[in-house]
Design a protein around this motif. Structure first.
Motif, PDB file in Angstrom:
ATOM      1  N   ASP A  85      58.118 -28.729 -67.402  1.00 48.83           N
ATOM      2  CA  ASP A  85      58.716 -27.812 -66.241  1.00 48.83           C
ATOM      3  C   ASP A  85      60.332 -27.801 -66.172  1.00 48.83           C
ATOM      4  O   ASP A  85      61.076 -28.045 -65.433  1.00 48.83           O
ATOM      5  N   TRP A  86      60.907 -27.183 -67.520  1.00 49.88           N
ATOM      6  CA  TRP A  86      62.173 -27.079 -67.673  1.00 49.88           C
ATOM      7  C   TRP A  86      62.546 -25.431 -67.773  1.00 49.88           C
ATOM      8  O   TRP A  86      61.631 -24.805 -68.160  1.00 49.88           O
ATOM      9  N   ASP A  87      63.620 -25.247 -67.427  1.00 49.51           N
ATOM     10  CA  ASP A  87      64.113 -23.866 -67.622  1.00 49.51           C
ATOM     11  C   ASP A  87      64.433 -23.492 -69.159  1.00 49.51           C
ATOM     12  O   ASP A  87      64.561 -24.507 -69.872  1.00 49.51           O
ATOM     13  N   GLY A  88      64.586 -22.070 -69.542  1.00 47.19           N
ATOM     14  CA  GLY A  88      64.970 -21.671 -70.880  1.00 47.19           C
ATOM     15  C   GLY A  88      66.313 -22.419 -71.357  1.00 47.19           C
ATOM     16  O   GLY A  88      66.001 -22.822 -72.418  1.00 47.19           O
ATOM     17  N   GLY A  89      67.207 -22.663 -70.436  1.00 49.06           N
ATOM     18  CA  GLY A  89      68.530 -23.204 -71.034  1.00 49.06           C
ATOM     19  C   GLY A  89      68.358 -24.692 -71.389  1.00 49.06           C
ATOM     20  O   GLY A  89      68.791 -25.047 -72.397  1.00 49.06           O
ATOM     21  N   ARG A  90      67.665 -25.441 -70.539  1.00 48.21           N
ATOM     22  CA  ARG A  90      67.466 -26.904 -70.607  1.00 48.21           C
ATOM     23  C   ARG A  90      66.667 -27.110 -71.961  1.00 48.21           C
ATOM     24  O   ARG A  90      66.843 -27.836 -72.875  1.00 48.21           O
ATOM     25  N   PHE A  91      65.477 -26.071 -72.297  1.00 48.12           N
ATOM     26  CA  PHE A  91      64.712 -26.301 -73.622  1.00 48.12           C
ATOM     27  C   PHE A  91      65.544 -25.884 -74.670  1.00 48.12           C
ATOM     28  O   PHE A  91      65.544 -26.644 -75.771  1.00 48.12           O
ATOM     29  N   ALA A  92      66.616 -24.850 -74.779  1.00 46.74           N
ATOM     30  CA  ALA A  92      67.337 -24.477 -75.764  1.00 46.74           C
ATOM     31  C   ALA A  92      68.332 -25.542 -76.102  1.00 46.74           C
ATOM     32  O   ALA A  92      68.477 -25.862 -77.304  1.00 46.74           O
ATOM     33  N   ASN A  93      68.787 -26.245 -75.093  1.00 45.85           N
ATOM     34  CA  ASN A  93      69.871 -27.278 -75.219  1.00 45.85           C
ATOM     35  C   ASN A  93      69.127 -28.631 -76.094  1.00 45.85           C
ATOM     36  O   ASN A  93      69.560 -29.130 -77.029  1.00 45.85           O
ATOM     37  N   ARG A  94      67.737 -29.011 -75.544  1.00 45.39           N
ATOM     38  CA  ARG A  94      67.177 -29.822 -76.317  1.00 45.39           C
ATOM     39  C   ARG A  94      66.712 -29.455 -77.620  1.00 45.39           C
ATOM     40  O   ARG A  94      66.661 -30.293 -78.463  1.00 45.39           O
ATOM     41  N   PHE A  95      66.123 -28.271 -77.881  1.00 46.41           N
ATOM     42  CA  PHE A  95      65.975 -27.747 -79.015  1.00 46.41           C
ATOM     43  C   PHE A  95      67.066 -28.006 -80.087  1.00 46.41           C
ATOM     44  O   PHE A  95      66.888 -28.400 -81.380  1.00 46.41           O
ATOM     45  N   ARG A  96      68.159 -27.435 -79.566  1.00 44.96           N
ATOM     46  CA  ARG A  96      69.516 -27.625 -80.557  1.00 44.96           C
ATOM     47  C   ARG A  96      69.723 -28.905 -80.879  1.00 44.96           C
ATOM     48  O   ARG A  96      70.196 -29.379 -82.143  1.00 44.96           O
ATOM     49  N   LYS A  97      69.639 -29.930 -79.906  1.00 48.40           N
ATOM     50  CA  LYS A  97      70.102 -31.447 -80.111  1.00 48.40           C
ATOM     51  C   LYS A  97      69.011 -31.973 -80.969  1.00 48.40           C
ATOM     52  O   LYS A  97      69.390 -32.646 -81.941  1.00 48.40           O
ATOM     53  N   GLN A  98      67.702 -31.629 -81.007  1.00 48.82           N
ATOM     54  CA  GLN A  98      66.780 -32.056 -82.120  1.00 48.82           C
ATOM     55  C   GLN A  98      67.044 -31.513 -83.365  1.00 48.82           C
ATOM     56  O   GLN A  98      67.016 -32.281 -84.260  1.00 48.82           O
ATOM     57  N   LEU A  99      67.464 -30.238 -83.432  1.00 49.48           N
ATOM     58  CA  LEU A  99      67.709 -29.739 -84.842  1.00 49.48           C
ATOM     59  C   LEU A  99      68.948 -30.254 -85.281  1.00 49.48           C
ATOM     60  O   LEU A  99      68.954 -30.657 -86.745  1.00 49.48           O
ATOM     61  N   ALA A 100      69.929 -30.536 -84.777  1.00 44.14           N
ATOM     62  CA  ALA A 100      71.335 -31.483 -85.040  1.00 44.14           C
ATOM     63  C   ALA A 100      70.578 -32.836 -85.643  1.00 44.14           C
ATOM     64  O   ALA A 100      71.227 -33.363 -86.618  1.00 44.14           O
ATOM     65  N   LEU A 101      69.776 -33.516 -84.832  1.00 44.63           N
ATOM     66  CA  LEU A 101      69.251 -34.814 -85.237  1.00 44.63           C
ATOM     67  C   LEU A 101      68.511 -34.657 -86.552  1.00 44.63           C
ATOM     68  O   LEU A 101      68.217 -35.620 -87.475  1.00 44.63           O
ATOM     69  N   ASP A 102      67.911 -33.516 -86.751  1.00 45.15           N
ATOM     70  CA  ASP A 102      67.093 -33.215 -88.047  1.00 45.15           C
ATOM     71  C   ASP A 102      68.010 -33.434 -89.208  1.00 45.15           C
ATOM     72  O   ASP A 102      67.449 -33.698 -90.352  1.00 45.15           O
TER      73      ASP A 102
END
Length: 449
Positions: free
Chosen positions: A312-329
């Motif tokens: 239950d997150w908004d689109g901005g929080r998902f985008a932030n998490r997604f980008r951080k995971q990509l950086a970890l990739d």
């Protein structure tokens, strides 16, 4: 009046838990105090603390779990709570509301795996579990196997295609939608590369070896199921244990917790060296592990959670998490590159993750898991202060050599990080000094046990 009130409170607590207190009679338990802690009821009895768990599993499955735990304990792995038999000698109780089993309560806290020393202890414990789990002859109550992760990999490309279609139907685009579109190509490249590399490993052969030798995996080797007290780690909740190859558990451990350390090579190689110090890892197994780590599992979990609305997150929080995971990739791929070079593995190193800058430090790793370290603390004993995460210095070779993993007998010296154990002995986490050799292609698979 007091007794009736206690009985009412007991009934209310069991109702909230979806359980029936009459099952306590099967063990002749006189309960003095009761508290729900996670998925179990902690019972204070005259005989000590007990944990009562209700599961909605088949009887065959519960029997498999019970026999697997007995096998581990019988093979010298004591760090596991065994089923306490009822007064009739049964290992569990079958009731209309579910199946119940009782174990001793394991004192301690959930392992704080932000501390490298606990990650090393987890690696050592996992290796001991895998050693003890070999040769499990149970399963006559049902073959419990979940071992081929390549099957699940293939579903992600189809899922991404369905997510693409759903985006076309949306009138309003969120920040996550835009981020997903921007990095859709990299996701595909990472998935396809990992799948291709796995196909070039002896994965089918090591699965066949695991089936023949009936090796056990825990299936959920995460901090919630690792309880630490005075340098002793106990493994709980074997409800997901299954026949499989140990590389599955080891790969999951690294995938889950190496992001905490930004995929630092020193920490990652030390985890592997601690594990290898207890259980030998063949070159073929290391090749499969490298392919496993090439897959962007954590990033895809964020994408899946967004499109399937499991968070239950908004689109901005998902985008932030997604980008951080990509950086970890990017760090994950660099770790795999170093892993391939260090062990001379016959794989193509991945290099598809985008380089993202301007991101804040990634301090929300617990968000995709179900709890924090402190959650299990229930206040019945004296509170302990949780120490801050410490910097761990591990001495390693300046140049990462390439080695054959056929034998490790001459690879260790006296350089080690040491932690005092409660018994006064020292737990040694040794970083190997290895002889430099030319890269070698893995030969025909053979188990090095």
């Amino acid at each position: 009046m007091g007794k009736k009130k206690e009985e009412k409170e007991l009934q209310e607590l069991f109702d909230a838990f979806g359980a029936d207190p009459e099952v306590l009679r099967e063990w002749d338990l006189a309960v003095e105090k009761i508290k729900q802690v996670r998925g179990v009821l902690r019972l204070k009895t005259q005989a000590g603390y007990r944990a009562l768990k209700k599961v909605n599993l088949s009887e065959a499955r519960v029997r498999f779990v019970q026999e697997a735990i007995d096998h581990l304990a019988g093979r010298g792995f004591p760090n596991v709570p065994r089923f306490i038999r009822t007064k009739y000698g049964d290992p569990y109780v079958v009731h209309p509301s579910g199946i119940y089993y009782l174990t001793d309560w394991v004192p301690g806290k959930e392992a704080d795996l932000k501390k490298a020393k606990n990650v090393f202890l987890a690696a050592e414990t996992l290796a001991k579990l895998h050693n003890a789990g070999a040769g499990f002859a149970g399963g006559r109550f049902g073959q419990e196997t979940r071992e081929d992760f390549s099957a699940s990999w293939g579903t992600y490309l189809a899922k991404l295609s369905s997510y693409d279609a759903s985006l076309e139907e949306r009138r309003e685009q969120t920040a996550m939608d835009e981020s997903y579109r921007s990095h859709r190509l990299e996701l595909t490249q990472m998935i396809e590369h990992a799948t291709e590399q796995l196909a070039n490993t002896p994965y089918p052969q090591i699965l066949e070896w695991a089936r023949e030798h009936k090796t056990l995996c825990h299936g959920s080797f995460s901090r919630q199921n690792l309880i630490v007290e005075k340098e002793r780690m106990t493994v709980i909740d074997f409800d997901h244990c299954h026949y499989g190859h140990p590389v599955h558990d080891l790969g999951a451990l690294l995938t889950r917790y190496m992001p905490r350390y930004q995929w630092d090579t020193t920490i990652g190689f030390s985890i592997l060296d601690v594990y290898r110090g207890v259980r030998e890892v063949s070159a073929e197994e290391m090749t499969v592990l490298a392919a496993y780590l090439s897959f962007p599992q954590r990033t895809l979990e964020v994408v899946e959670a967004y499109f399937e609305r499991t968070r239950d997150w908004d689109g901005g929080r998902f985008a932030n998490r997604f980008r951080k995971q990509l950086a970890l990739d990017e760090g994950r791929e660099m770790f795999v590159q170093d892993l391939i070079a260090r062990y001379g593995l016959n794989l193509s190193a991945p290099s598809f993750a985008p380089h993202l800058e301007g991101l804040e430090s990634y301090d929300e790793l617990d968000g995709m898991e179900s709890s924090s370290v402190e959650t299990r603390e229930d206040g019945w004993e004296a509170q302990h202060v949780v120490e801050k995460s410490e910097q761990v210095s591990v001495e390693v070779e300046e140049e990462a050599p390439e080695v054959s993993l056929v034998s490790h007998e001459d690879e260790y010296d006296d350089h080690a990080n040491e932690e005092e154990s409660s018994s006064g002995t020292k737990l040694r986490y040794t970083v190997p000094r290895v002889k430099q050799r030319k890269p070698q292609k893995p030969g025909p698979w053979r188990p090095n046990r």
